[in-house]
Motif scaffolding. Structure first.
Motif, PDB file in Angstrom:
ATOM      1  N   GLY A  36       0.810  -1.209   0.000  1.00 57.02           N
ATOM      2  CA  GLY A  36       0.000   0.000   0.000  1.00 57.02           C
ATOM      3  C   GLY A  36       0.838   1.251   0.000  1.00 57.02           C
ATOM      4  O   GLY A  36       2.068   1.208  -0.080  1.00 57.02           O
ATOM      5  N   TYR A  51      -2.216   0.468  -8.226  1.00 54.73           N
ATOM      6  CA  TYR A  51      -3.058  -0.516  -7.533  1.00 54.73           C
ATOM      7  C   TYR A  51      -3.513  -1.622  -8.486  1.00 54.73           C
ATOM      8  O   TYR A  51      -3.572  -2.791  -8.110  1.00 54.73           O
ATOM      9  CB  TYR A  51      -4.259   0.161  -6.882  1.00 54.73           C
ATOM     10  N   LYS A  55      -2.757  -5.623  -8.062  1.00 53.99           N
ATOM     11  CA  LYS A  55      -3.797  -6.653  -8.136  1.00 53.99           C
ATOM     12  C   LYS A  55      -3.439  -7.723  -9.167  1.00 53.99           C
ATOM     13  O   LYS A  55      -3.626  -8.926  -8.927  1.00 53.99           O
ATOM     14  CB  LYS A  55      -5.142  -6.014  -8.497  1.00 53.99           C
ATOM     15  N   THR A  61      -4.304  -5.013  -1.487  1.00 52.87           N
ATOM     16  CA  THR A  61      -3.962  -3.595  -1.577  1.00 52.87           C
ATOM     17  C   THR A  61      -4.550  -2.779  -0.436  1.00 52.87           C
ATOM     18  O   THR A  61      -5.677  -3.004   0.003  1.00 52.87           O
ATOM     19  CB  THR A  61      -4.426  -3.023  -2.920  1.00 52.87           C
ATOM     20  N   CYS A  85      -9.310  -0.927  -3.640  1.00 54.75           N
ATOM     21  CA  CYS A  85      -8.467  -1.374  -2.526  1.00 54.75           C
ATOM     22  C   CYS A  85      -9.195  -2.394  -1.646  1.00 54.75           C
ATOM     23  O   CYS A  85     -10.411  -2.341  -1.489  1.00 54.75           O
ATOM     24  CB  CYS A  85      -8.046  -0.176  -1.674  1.00 54.75           C
TER      25      CYS A  85
END
Length: 221
Positions: A36, A51, A55, A61, A85
């Protein structure tokens, strides 16, 4: 009991580093599953791309929002939704933020205590923080973001007492910058812990990816 897991934060002094994408790309095959960064200062489009990349690499995340007003915290929650997220950490608790997270299946882990500044500093009594956390958990938050090592009091006492009394996931975030503190984390056994600045300051070795693996192995052994 499950061992605490590392959340790698691509941040230094509570802001996201400019080359977050490049660092993650080079370290994506390290042992850390959770990754993160903070809500500032990367442009939202860059954050969304990173992000998405995380993934695709099979990572969980996390967005940690270091804001103290409700409008800013709501903006952070909306960003977490837009970015897909898994976990929203931080923010001063807000019913509106909680509702956004619940609607979008995001695990919400707000701050507790009296927090100021950036890098953040934590004040308050342990008893008050425990009561605050319990009130948020009663409203359905997933867990708590505890800035334990930013505490102006006895950090070890806070972390130990808080984790032992809170029957929910607790992430101890910020300033875990030595093996002594990781030993304390292992002893206290929270749900998770974050490391960001310490990796950039090479507190666990020279190479970023190797530092991650060193910490992951240290927790396991």
């Amino acid at each position: 009991m499950d061992k605490p897991f590392l959340i790698v934060m691509l941040t230094h002094d509570d802001v996201t580093v400019p080359d977050a994408y490049g660092i993650f790309s080079r370290c994506r095959n390290s042992k850390a599953e959770y990754w993160g960064f903070k809500e500032k200062p990367l442009p939202p489009e860059q954050m969304k791309v990173l992000y998405s990349f995380m993934k695709k690499c099979g990572k969980k995340t996390v967005l940690e929002v270091v804001e103290y007003t409700e409008p800013e915290c709501i903006t952070g929650a909306e960003m977490a939704v837009d970015f897909g997220c898994d976990i929203l950490m931080g923010t001063v608790f807000s019913d509106k933020v909680n509702a956004i997270c619940q609607k979008n299946n995001i695990k919400y882990m707000p701050f507790v205590g009296d927090i100021t500044g950036r890098p953040s500093v934590l004040n308050g009594s342990i008893e008050d923080m425990v009561e605050e956390a319990e009130s948020y958990l009663a409203k359905g938050v997933y867990g708590i973001d505890l800035l334990g090592y930013r505490y102006t009091g006895n950090a070890y006492e806070l972390n130990r007492e808080f984790v032992s009394r809170i029957n929910a996931p607790v992430c101890i975030a910020g300033s875990i910058n030595s093996f002594q503190r990781i030993d304390e984390i292992k002893q206290i056994s929270p749900y998770a812990f974050t490391i960001g600045s310490a990796f950039f300051e090479k507190r666990f070795g020279e190479d970023f990816s190797r530092q991650i693996n060193t910490v992951c192995d240290y927790i396991e052994n």
